[in-house]
Design an enzyme around this catalytic site. Sequence first.
Site, PDB file in Angstrom:
ATOM      1  N   ALA A   1       4.510  10.516  52.106  1.00  0.00           N
ATOM      2  CA  ALA A   1       4.236   9.366  51.238  1.00  0.00           C
ATOM      3  C   ALA A   1       5.478   8.744  50.608  1.00  0.00           C
ATOM      4  O   ALA A   1       5.357   7.921  49.709  1.00  0.00           O
ATOM      5  CB  ALA A   1       3.271   9.784  50.133  1.00  0.00           C
ATOM      6  N   SER A   2       6.660   9.103  51.083  1.00  0.00           N
ATOM      7  CA  SER A   2       7.864   8.599  50.413  1.00  0.00           C
ATOM      8  C   SER A   2       8.179   7.151  50.759  1.00  0.00           C
ATOM      9  O   SER A   2       8.866   6.463  50.003  1.00  0.00           O
ATOM     10  CB  SER A   2       9.071   9.495  50.735  1.00  0.00           C
ATOM     11  OG  SER A   2       9.318   9.507  52.129  1.00  0.00           O
ATOM     12  N   ARG A   3       7.662   6.669  51.892  1.00  0.00           N
ATOM     13  CA  ARG A   3       7.968   5.285  52.283  1.00  0.00           C
ATOM     14  C   ARG A   3       6.932   4.796  53.294  1.00  0.00           C
ATOM     15  O   ARG A   3       6.061   5.535  53.730  1.00  0.00           O
ATOM     16  CB  ARG A   3       9.370   5.184  52.883  1.00  0.00           C
ATOM     17  CG  ARG A   3       9.597   6.081  54.074  1.00  0.00           C
ATOM     18  CD  ARG A   3      11.077   6.149  54.471  1.00  0.00           C
ATOM     19  NE  ARG A   3      11.332   7.146  55.500  1.00  0.00           N
ATOM     20  CZ  ARG A   3      11.250   6.927  56.809  1.00  0.00           C
ATOM     21  NH1 ARG A   3      10.899   5.730  57.259  1.00  0.00           N
ATOM     22  NH2 ARG A   3      11.506   7.882  57.677  1.00  0.00           N
TER      23      ARG A   3
ATOM     24  N   ASN B   1       6.443  21.203  53.664  1.00  0.00           N
ATOM     25  CA  ASN B   1       6.704  21.348  55.093  1.00  0.00           C
ATOM     26  C   ASN B   1       5.351  21.539  55.765  1.00  0.00           C
ATOM     27  O   ASN B   1       4.744  22.608  55.657  1.00  0.00           O
ATOM     28  CB  ASN B   1       7.621  22.546  55.352  1.00  0.00           C
ATOM     29  CG  ASN B   1       7.856  22.797  56.831  1.00  0.00           C
ATOM     30  OD1 ASN B   1       7.309  22.107  57.699  1.00  0.00           O
ATOM     31  ND2 ASN B   1       8.674  23.783  57.148  1.00  0.00           N
ATOM     32  N   VAL B   2       4.860  20.510  56.435  1.00  0.00           N
ATOM     33  CA  VAL B   2       3.496  20.556  56.978  1.00  0.00           C
ATOM     34  C   VAL B   2       3.344  21.547  58.125  1.00  0.00           C
ATOM     35  O   VAL B   2       2.218  21.849  58.537  1.00  0.00           O
ATOM     36  CB  VAL B   2       3.013  19.156  57.435  1.00  0.00           C
ATOM     37  CG1 VAL B   2       2.924  18.201  56.257  1.00  0.00           C
ATOM     38  CG2 VAL B   2       3.901  18.594  58.548  1.00  0.00           C
TER      39      VAL B   2
ATOM     40  N   SER C   1      -2.457   6.640  66.184  1.00  0.00           N
ATOM     41  CA  SER C   1      -1.603   5.598  66.756  1.00  0.00           C
ATOM     42  C   SER C   1      -2.308   4.990  67.955  1.00  0.00           C
ATOM     43  O   SER C   1      -3.069   5.668  68.658  1.00  0.00           O
ATOM     44  CB  SER C   1      -0.260   6.183  67.209  1.00  0.00           C
ATOM     45  OG  SER C   1       0.477   5.240  67.971  1.00  0.00           O
TER      46      SER C   1
ATOM     47  N   TYR D   1       4.153  12.627  71.891  1.00  0.00           N
ATOM     48  CA  TYR D   1       3.568  11.895  70.763  1.00  0.00           C
ATOM     49  C   TYR D   1       2.155  11.420  71.097  1.00  0.00           C
ATOM     50  O   TYR D   1       1.230  11.556  70.287  1.00  0.00           O
ATOM     51  CB  TYR D   1       4.471  10.714  70.429  1.00  0.00           C
ATOM     52  CG  TYR D   1       4.091   9.932  69.201  1.00  0.00           C
ATOM     53  CD1 TYR D   1       4.395  10.414  67.932  1.00  0.00           C
ATOM     54  CD2 TYR D   1       3.466   8.695  69.306  1.00  0.00           C
ATOM     55  CE1 TYR D   1       4.067   9.683  66.798  1.00  0.00           C
ATOM     56  CE2 TYR D   1       3.134   7.955  68.181  1.00  0.00           C
ATOM     57  CZ  TYR D   1       3.441   8.457  66.926  1.00  0.00           C
ATOM     58  OH  TYR D   1       3.118   7.732  65.806  1.00  0.00           O
TER      59      TYR D   1
ATOM     60  N   ALA E   1      -0.300  14.338  71.065  1.00  0.00           N
ATOM     61  CA  ALA E   1      -0.645  14.748  69.701  1.00  0.00           C
ATOM     62  C   ALA E   1      -1.612  13.764  69.060  1.00  0.00           C
ATOM     63  O   ALA E   1      -2.602  14.160  68.428  1.00  0.00           O
ATOM     64  CB  ALA E   1       0.619  14.883  68.861  1.00  0.00           C
TER      65      ALA E   1
END
Length: 244
Positions: free
Chosen positions: A13-15, A59-60, A138, A151, A154
């Site tokens: 959530a930082s950006r 760290n997920v 995505s 990617y 996933a």
Amino acid sequence: MNFEGKIALVTGASRGIGRAIAETLAARGAKVIGTATSENGAQAISDYLGANGKGLMLNVTDPASIESVLEKIRAEFGEVDILVNNAGITRDNLLMRMKDEEWNDIIETNLSSVFRLSKAVMRAMMKKRHGRIITIGSVVGTMGNGGQANYAAAKAGLIGFSKSLAREVASRGITVNVVAPGFIETDMTRALSDDQRAGILAQVPAGRLGGAQEIANAVAFLASDEAAYITGETLHVNGGMYMV
């Protein structure tokens, strides 16, 4: 859509999209805990959320880190009502050149983390007979993309996971959905040349890139009571780039 009294956990959530989601949920009344991979990132989240929440380092890929963060949330705020799995990375490469660690890093960070976090909040949600789990996927997860086999795998996995979990917990008032963005305006896309940008826009019938706020709006809807009968779905937000 009012989230007064709700506790929301937003990873990454930082950006960008994660920040837009955190700010949107907070603006609608939720107490939001946003996570980042560094102390500086966590502090930045605390700064922009102010009295509406807090940033924590997570760290997920580490089960111990997940449990530590959830213990801190329980102690200060209570049990999580809304989980938004947004944290993710890329390790792009052609399959013939892809190293095992490039594959494994993506699967661990983008897919296995969703399993771990969802499982960690599930018992409390089931006890309350209410919960929302929303994962950021995505367009690549449904249409594929050269150089992103890891990617895409996933992100496709997130869809199957979410559908299966949705079936398991629907009777307990818990919904599980995916929001799948297409091309979104970011620092990276803003740095593209005019030709590169034109090439991207040619694939999008809407003729423009999406905004992080448009993804946040979709998440807020799925987190709301208005979306209580929607579960196991993937909401594509891509300007018509890919239509399922």
